[in-house]
Write an enzyme that holds these catalytic residues in place. Structure first.
Site, short mmCIF file in Angstrom:
data_model
loop_
_atom_site.label_atom_id
_atom_site.label_comp_id
_atom_site.label_asym_id
_atom_site.label_seq_id
_atom_site.Cartn_x
_atom_site.Cartn_y
_atom_site.Cartn_z
N ASN A 7 0.84 -1.16 0.18
CA ASN A 7 0.06 -0.10 -0.07
C ASN A 7 0.78 1.18 -0.03
OD1 ASN A 7 -1.79 2.04 0.50
ND2 ASN A 7 -2.59 1.17 2.30
N ARG A 94 -2.66 -2.22 -3.57
CA ARG A 94 -3.72 -1.49 -3.31
C ARG A 94 -3.85 -0.24 -4.30
NH1 ARG A 94 -5.20 3.04 1.24
NH2 ARG A 94 -7.61 2.87 0.89
N HIS A 183 -12.68 3.02 0.71
CA HIS A 183 -12.65 1.81 1.61
C HIS A 183 -13.44 0.72 1.27
CE1 HIS A 183 -12.80 5.64 4.82
NE2 HIS A 183 -11.61 5.30 4.49
N GLY A 213 -12.68 5.17 10.71
CA GLY A 213 -11.17 5.41 11.07
C GLY A 213 -10.93 6.79 11.09
N ASN A 214 -9.63 7.09 10.55
CA ASN A 214 -9.39 8.66 10.51
C ASN A 214 -10.45 9.18 9.22
OD1 ASN A 214 -7.48 9.66 12.06
ND2 ASN A 214 -6.12 8.51 11.39
N GLY A 215 -10.28 8.30 8.29
CA GLY A 215 -11.57 8.63 7.35
C GLY A 215 -12.80 7.93 7.67
N ARG A 244 -11.76 15.64 8.23
CA ARG A 244 -12.69 16.03 7.02
C ARG A 244 -13.95 16.11 7.44
NH1 ARG A 244 -11.37 10.95 3.77
NH2 ARG A 244 -9.30 10.65 4.42
N ASP A 285 -8.13 12.75 17.17
CA ASP A 285 -7.98 11.51 17.98
C ASP A 285 -9.10 11.31 19.01
OD1 ASP A 285 -7.51 8.99 19.36
OD2 ASP A 285 -5.23 9.37 18.94
N GLY A 333 -10.51 1.72 13.37
CA GLY A 333 -9.98 2.07 14.80
C GLY A 333 -11.18 2.42 15.66
N ASN A 337 -13.16 0.05 18.52
CA ASN A 337 -12.82 0.31 19.83
C ASN A 337 -13.50 1.26 20.70
OD1 ASN A 337 -9.93 -1.27 19.87
ND2 ASN A 337 -9.80 0.26 18.14
N GLU A 387 -7.69 -5.05 5.56
CA GLU A 387 -7.93 -4.78 4.30
C GLU A 387 -6.42 -5.55 3.50
OE1 GLU A 387 -7.86 -0.44 5.70
OE2 GLU A 387 -8.86 -0.13 3.79
P1 ADP Z 1 -6.85 4.81 9.38
O1 ADP Z 1 -7.79 5.46 8.76
O2 ADP Z 1 -5.75 6.00 9.52
O3 ADP Z 1 -6.26 3.53 9.21
P2 ADP Z 1 -7.50 3.75 12.04
O4 ADP Z 1 -8.63 2.91 11.27
O5 ADP Z 1 -6.32 3.02 12.64
O6 ADP Z 1 -7.26 4.88 11.02
O7 ADP Z 1 -8.22 4.66 13.19
C1 ADP Z 1 -7.70 5.62 13.87
C2 ADP Z 1 -8.63 5.98 14.77
O8 ADP Z 1 -9.18 5.20 15.48
C3 ADP Z 1 -7.87 7.13 15.75
O9 ADP Z 1 -8.25 8.39 15.14
C4 ADP Z 1 -8.59 7.03 16.92
O10 ADP Z 1 -9.30 8.06 17.33
C5 ADP Z 1 -9.32 5.80 16.94
N1 ADP Z 1 -9.12 4.78 18.03
C6 ADP Z 1 -8.16 3.84 17.91
N2 ADP Z 1 -8.27 3.43 19.16
C7 ADP Z 1 -9.43 3.89 20.03
C8 ADP Z 1 -9.94 3.44 21.29
N3 ADP Z 1 -9.47 2.59 22.00
N4 ADP Z 1 -11.06 4.21 21.53
C9 ADP Z 1 -11.52 5.13 20.59
N5 ADP Z 1 -10.96 5.41 19.35
C10 ADP Z 1 -10.02 4.81 18.96
#
Ligand code: ADP
Length: 403
Positions: A7, A94, A183, A213-215, A244, A285, A333, A337, A387
């Site tokens: 990727n 990717r 995605h 996730g971030n996106g 975003r 975050d 993310g 979580n 992925e």
């Molecule tokens: P990316 O899109 O960069 O692959 P991820 O899927 O890793 O991102 O998700 C990142 C986001 O997940 C982070 O901004 C964070 O806010 C959130 N995150 C990660 N762990 C936790 C957690 N334990 N509780 C809440 N949010 C979390």
């Protein structure tokens, strides 16, 4: 089958070396800050009994040099998993935007590379580095079949009334302006896993898959196929994201330009980099925002309310277009979580058949799981996305049928 998944971003190369079809991950790594001062390479070997991490800080001027370092680590006597680069038989790349051309995974040919290049007009941040990754991998892993796995392919099944914008027709016919979605690899992976959890054939499942996730994006899946998705031609629409903006009245952007004198380049930066959770709280975050929220911070409260309200609105609209939904799936993310977001996005939906078990939702389990209450008509699943495995799986499918 030794399969390398790559990727490539504008200044990074993420890689995983996977044995297919077992799916066993033998090593993973990340080359970062390519072309910037001092770069970093993190490489992790995952063979039983010998897990080891190495980190190198060094100058990585180009992607080619970065990929050569990946090759040298894969073949390293201590940290490697193969003896020769010719042992790599399959490389899955990717590719973010495959446009209308690529409805499925494709073997990389010069025609495919030309098409990816042409699509760079629509995805200027993603397709050029993806293409660079393909070029350098072709030079180094000369014995491997190179395969492109497109993030947009899964959304190829959107009907025209879902993928078209109500602009004058020529914007679509002459300029390709339409929803492509993002995605797709993640939505497709969790769709396959959810089908297994439901003990149904993938072509028979109806789902709402929520990648946070971030996106972030949310997809309506009917009979295993994407029929609508919240990200559009660019990754700015739909849900509130880390930085975003998500859905906005387009007239607001015109107002910013005409009445506030903010030029279009700056508006682009604001809606991509300064908005979303960051715009509302100063943090992108979600973990930090949750901490502030639990301390009673009002900005954090508004951000979480807005974030989860938007998800809930999409769940409602996708329930309406899909019909009988088997399950909603949280992934990535935040989705994997954050029990707080899962709870806020689904509370008061029991009249629609969605209800979480508080105990299961708040459990710290990291594996795929059903978190719905016993009485819920629609299941709620948490499924960690993968992925890289999905890219390897799709690439391997092509490899198998080619042989
Ligand atoms: P990316 O899109 O960069 O692959 P991820 O899927 O890793 O991102 O998700 C990142 C986001 O997940 C982070 O901004 C964070 O806010 C959130 N995150 C990660 N762990 C936790 C957690 N334990 N509780 C809440 N949010 C979390």
């Amino acid at each position: 089958m030794n399969t390398l998944v790559i990727n490539t971003g504008s200044s990074s190369i993420k890689y995983q070396f996977i044995d297919m079809p077992s799916g066993k991950v033998l090593c993973t790594g990340l080359v970062e800050r390519i072309g910037e001062g001092i770069g970093a390479i993190t490489h992790r070997k995952l063979i039983e009994g010998e897990n080891s991490d190495v980190i190198y800080n060094e100058k990585i001027p180009t992607h080619e040099i970065g990929m050569k370092r990946v090759a040298s680590l894969l073949t390293d006597i201590n940290y490697g998993v193969i003896t020769n680069t010719s042992d790599v038989k399959l490389v899955g790349h990717r590719v973010v935007l495959g446009g209308e051309k690529f409805s499925t995974t494709s073997i990389i040919t010069s025609e495919v590379k030309n098409a990816i290049e042409k699509l760079s007009v629509i995805a200027p941040l993603h397709n050029p580095p993806n293409l660079t990754g393909i070029h350098v991998a072709e030079q180094i892993f000369t014995d491997a079949l190179q395969v492109g796995v497109f993030d947009t392919s899964f959304h190829h099944t959107l009907p025209d009334y879902a993928f078209r914008y109500a602009l004058p027709n020529y914007f679509y016919t002459e300029h390709g302006i339409r929803v492509y979605g993002f995605h797709g690899t993640s939505h497709q992976y969790v769709t396959g896993r959810a089908a297994k959890m439901l003990k149904k054939h993938v072509d028979a499942v109806n789902l709402i898959t929520i990648h946070l996730g971030n996106g972030a994006s949310i997809t309506a899946v009917k009979n295993g196929k994407s029929i609508d998705t919240s990200l559009g031609m660019t990754p700015t629409s739909g849900l509130v994201m880390g930085t975003r903006i998500g859905d906005i009245d387009p007239g607001v952007l015109i107002y910013m330009e005409e009445s506030l004198g903010i030029n279009i380049k700056e508006i682009k930066r604001i809606i991509n980099k300064e908005s979303g959770l960051k715009g509302l709280t100063g943090f992108n975050d979600l973990r930090l925002i949750q901490e502030q929220y639990l301390k009673g911070d009002q900005k954090a409260k508004l951000a979480l309310n807005l974030y989860s309200y938007r998800i809930k609105k999409y769940i409602g609209s996708y329930l309406a277009i899909i019909g009988n939904v088997d399950a909603i799936v949280f992934t990535a993310g935040v989705g994997e979580n954050s029990d707080i977001i899962r709870e806020m996005a689904t509370d008061d939906l029991s009249h629609l058949g969605i209800q979480l078990s508080e105990e299961l939702n708040t459990s710290k389990s990291k594996i795929e799981r059903d978190i719905s209450s016993e009485t819920a008509k629609i299941k709620t699943f948490v499924i960690p996305t993968n992925e890289e495995f999905e890219i390897a799986r799709q690439a391997y499918e092509i490899f198998r049928t080619e042989k």
